[in-house]
Design an enzyme around this catalytic site. Structure first.
Site, PDB file in Angstrom:
ATOM      1  N   ASN A   9       0.518  -0.731   0.157  1.00 34.26           N
ATOM      2  CA  ASN A   9      -0.238   0.371   0.176  1.00 34.26           C
ATOM      3  C   ASN A   9       0.769   0.878   0.927  1.00 34.26           C
ATOM      4  O   ASN A   9       1.561   1.179   0.942  1.00 34.26           O
ATOM      5  CB  ASN A   9      -0.617   0.117   1.525  1.00 34.26           C
ATOM      6  CG  ASN A   9      -1.656   1.085   1.298  1.00 34.26           C
ATOM      7  OD1 ASN A   9      -1.755   1.914   0.281  1.00 34.26           O
ATOM      8  ND2 ASN A   9      -2.290   1.289   2.905  1.00 34.26           N
ATOM      9  N   TRP A  10       0.971   2.152  -1.170  1.00 35.29           N
ATOM     10  CA  TRP A  10       1.895   3.024  -1.785  1.00 35.29           C
ATOM     11  C   TRP A  10       1.466   4.474  -0.472  1.00 35.29           C
ATOM     12  O   TRP A  10       1.950   5.196  -0.589  1.00 35.29           O
ATOM     13  CB  TRP A  10       1.949   3.107  -2.293  1.00 35.29           C
ATOM     14  CG  TRP A  10       3.081   1.946  -3.683  1.00 35.29           C
ATOM     15  CD1 TRP A  10       2.968   0.599  -2.874  1.00 35.29           C
ATOM     16  CD2 TRP A  10       3.300   2.135  -5.004  1.00 35.29           C
ATOM     17  NE1 TRP A  10       3.984   0.013  -3.999  1.00 35.29           N
ATOM     18  CE2 TRP A  10       4.116   1.015  -5.026  1.00 35.29           C
ATOM     19  CE3 TRP A  10       3.390   3.159  -5.921  1.00 35.29           C
ATOM     20  CZ2 TRP A  10       5.051   0.660  -5.653  1.00 35.29           C
ATOM     21  CZ3 TRP A  10       3.615   2.914  -7.063  1.00 35.29           C
ATOM     22  CH2 TRP A  10       4.409   1.152  -7.267  1.00 35.29           C
ATOM     23  N   LYS A  11       0.181   4.236  -0.262  1.00 35.21           N
ATOM     24  CA  LYS A  11      -0.545   5.389   0.674  1.00 35.21           C
ATOM     25  C   LYS A  11      -0.274   7.178  -0.778  1.00 35.21           C
ATOM     26  O   LYS A  11      -1.122   6.828  -1.614  1.00 35.21           O
ATOM     27  CB  LYS A  11       0.279   5.784   1.787  1.00 35.21           C
ATOM     28  CG  LYS A  11       0.162   4.598   2.824  1.00 35.21           C
ATOM     29  CD  LYS A  11       0.495   4.932   4.132  1.00 35.21           C
ATOM     30  CE  LYS A  11       0.291   3.589   4.771  1.00 35.21           C
ATOM     31  NZ  LYS A  11      -0.238   3.516   6.225  1.00 35.21           N
ATOM     32  N   HIS A  95      -9.301   0.643   5.000  1.00 34.23           N
ATOM     33  CA  HIS A  95      -7.878   0.937   5.467  1.00 34.23           C
ATOM     34  C   HIS A  95      -8.667   2.010   6.565  1.00 34.23           C
ATOM     35  O   HIS A  95      -9.273   2.687   6.552  1.00 34.23           O
ATOM     36  CB  HIS A  95      -7.090   1.390   4.655  1.00 34.23           C
ATOM     37  CG  HIS A  95      -6.111   1.051   5.171  1.00 34.23           C
ATOM     38  ND1 HIS A  95      -5.321   3.065   6.017  1.00 34.23           N
ATOM     39  CD2 HIS A  95      -4.893   0.456   5.142  1.00 34.23           C
ATOM     40  CE1 HIS A  95      -4.391   1.670   6.097  1.00 34.23           C
ATOM     41  NE2 HIS A  95      -3.675   0.774   5.501  1.00 34.23           N
ATOM     42  N   GLU A  97      -7.635   4.286   8.168  1.00 30.96           N
ATOM     43  CA  GLU A  97      -6.815   5.796   7.261  1.00 30.96           C
ATOM     44  C   GLU A  97      -7.964   6.111   6.850  1.00 30.96           C
ATOM     45  O   GLU A  97      -8.635   7.947   7.446  1.00 30.96           O
ATOM     46  CB  GLU A  97      -5.755   5.567   6.703  1.00 30.96           C
ATOM     47  CG  GLU A  97      -3.847   5.740   7.709  1.00 30.96           C
ATOM     48  CD  GLU A  97      -2.804   5.588   6.863  1.00 30.96           C
ATOM     49  OE1 GLU A  97      -3.217   5.724   5.751  1.00 30.96           O
ATOM     50  OE2 GLU A  97      -2.494   5.192   7.455  1.00 30.96           O
ATOM     51  N   GLU A 167      -5.475  -5.047  10.703  1.00 29.19           N
ATOM     52  CA  GLU A 167      -4.303  -4.075  10.592  1.00 29.19           C
ATOM     53  C   GLU A 167      -5.204  -3.752  11.781  1.00 29.19           C
ATOM     54  O   GLU A 167      -5.573  -2.382  11.914  1.00 29.19           O
ATOM     55  CB  GLU A 167      -4.444  -3.344   9.861  1.00 29.19           C
ATOM     56  CG  GLU A 167      -4.133  -4.200   7.947  1.00 29.19           C
ATOM     57  CD  GLU A 167      -4.230  -2.453   7.126  1.00 29.19           C
ATOM     58  OE1 GLU A 167      -2.424  -2.713   7.045  1.00 29.19           O
ATOM     59  OE2 GLU A 167      -4.452  -2.135   7.036  1.00 29.19           O
ATOM     60  N   GLY A 173       2.251   2.137  10.883  1.00 25.55           N
ATOM     61  CA  GLY A 173       3.174   3.397  10.634  1.00 25.55           C
ATOM     62  C   GLY A 173       3.347   3.998  11.394  1.00 25.55           C
ATOM     63  O   GLY A 173       4.434   4.533  11.651  1.00 25.55           O
ATOM     64  N   SER A 212       3.512  -2.755  10.077  1.00 20.52           N
ATOM     65  CA  SER A 212       5.014  -2.104  10.789  1.00 20.52           C
ATOM     66  C   SER A 212       5.540  -3.506  10.423  1.00 20.52           C
ATOM     67  O   SER A 212       6.319  -3.932  10.943  1.00 20.52           O
ATOM     68  CB  SER A 212       4.949  -1.874  12.127  1.00 20.52           C
ATOM     69  OG  SER A 212       4.526  -0.394  12.183  1.00 20.52           O
ATOM     70  N   GLY A 233       2.571  -0.949   3.932  1.00 16.46           N
ATOM     71  CA  GLY A 233       2.538   0.247   4.000  1.00 16.46           C
ATOM     72  C   GLY A 233       4.406   0.236   4.532  1.00 16.46           C
ATOM     73  O   GLY A 233       4.956   0.312   2.634  1.00 16.46           O
ATOM     74  N   GLY A 234       5.034   1.378   4.609  1.00 17.83           N
ATOM     75  CA  GLY A 234       6.380   1.907   4.789  1.00 17.83           C
ATOM     76  C   GLY A 234       6.994   1.177   3.704  1.00 17.83           C
ATOM     77  O   GLY A 234       7.819   1.382   3.045  1.00 17.83           O
TER      78      GLY A 234
HETATM   79  C1  PEP Z   1      -0.787   0.169   5.568  1.00 16.78           C
HETATM   80  O1  PEP Z   1      -1.187   0.689   5.459  1.00 16.78           O
HETATM   81  O2  PEP Z   1      -1.357  -0.889   5.693  1.00 16.78           O
HETATM   82  C2  PEP Z   1       0.500  -0.712   6.797  1.00 16.78           C
HETATM   83  C3  PEP Z   1       0.056  -1.561   7.373  1.00 16.78           C
HETATM   84  O3  PEP Z   1       1.208   0.734   6.803  1.00 16.78           O
HETATM   85  P1  PEP Z   1       2.620   0.037   7.606  1.00 16.78           P
HETATM   86  O4  PEP Z   1       3.213  -0.709   6.965  1.00 16.78           O
HETATM   87  O5  PEP Z   1       3.123   1.283   6.973  1.00 16.78           O
HETATM   88  O6  PEP Z   1       2.848   0.289   9.065  1.00 16.78           O
END
Ligand code: PEP
Length: 250
Positions: A9-11, A95, A97, A167, A173, A212, A233-234
């Site tokens: 997930n590039w956000k 998600h 966010e 999640e 994040g 994470s 994500g990251g």
């Molecule tokens: C996400 O964006 O779904 C996520 C899990 O982010 P991260 O891996 O950065 O915690």
């Protein structure tokens, strides 16, 4: 046997140049014979171009959200049919966010899930508790409620063509992942809840862990019996790191 899935997930990150370089490096690094399915979810404006870069590869394209409505006067929204039209196969719905920052309710997320499936997209239904909910022992109740919102609208049959992503909001994040045991407890609850309605679907539905995930913790998370890969994500923005996570799901 469930095929593992690792989704990036590039956000709201990237540019045309950065995306091209990231995808090229990734395609070099992700093993062609990998058992895990790999999915990239760039921001809307880049879907078409990233889709072109992924053409004739085994890496799938997905979007980060979708409108619950099919078309019309919904300024700023993107429909499921449009996502399909530009080559998406998957779409994230709910998600955290979207839920936390943009106020998406359980019922809106359920409608988005339906909209995605109505166009043949595979929804990746994201569920998870906040830190406060975990600390007050409400994790299982919250995740169960989020699943019920979809089950009550779509029925258990709809999960046969979907993916679920657990999640925990406190892990997204933050660099602080759920431990494999913490994640497994929730994944087992999710699968058990689906099994109570349909054992065959429960055995086949993929439940990803997100929060994470890194190359250094992916292997122990993915080794848990009810964890079928990750939503990342990251770490999905670094080709080498993401490729190592994909390898950990093999
Ligand atoms: C996400 O964006 O779904 C996520 C899990 O982010 P991260 O891996 O950065 O915690």
């Amino acid at each position: 046997m469930r095929q593992p899935l690792v989704a990036g997930n590039w956000k709201m990150h990237g540019s045309r140049a950065e995306n091209a370089s990231l995808v090229r490096s990734l395609l070099d690094l992700v093993r062609a014979e990998s058992r895990a399915e790999v999915l990239l979810c760039p921001p809307f404006p880049y879907l078409w171009e990233v889709g072109r870069l992924l053409k004739d590869t085994d890496v799938a394209l997905g979007a980060q959200s979708v409108c619950a409505e099919p078309h019309g006067a919904f300024t700023g929204e993107v429909s499921a049919a449009m996502l399909k039209d530009v080559g998406c196969h998957f779409v994230l719905v709910g998600h955290s966010e979207r839920r936390q920052i943009f106020g998406e309710s359980d019922s809106l997320v359920a409608r988005k899930f339906v909209a995605a499936q109505s166009q043949g997209l595979v929804p990746v239904l994201c569920v998870g508790e906040t830190l406060e909910e975990r600390e007050s022992n409400r994790t299982l109740a919250v995740v169960s409620r989020q699943l019920d919102a979809v089950l009550s609208v779509s029925g258990v049959g709809a999960l046969a063509g979907a993916v679920i992503a657990y999640e925990p909001v406190w892990a997204i994040g933050t660099g602080r992942n759920a431990s494999p045991d913490q994640a497994q407890e929730v994944h087992a609850m999710i699968r058990g809840k689906v099994a109570a309605l349909d054992a065959t679907i429960a055995a086949s539905v993929r439940v990803l862990y997100g929060g994470s995930v890194k190359a250094s913790n992916a292997r122990e998370l993915f080794a848990m019996p009810d964890i079928d890969g990750g939503l990342v994500g990251g770490a999905s923005l670094k080709a080498d790191e993401f490729a190592r996570i994909c390898a950990a799901a093999d």
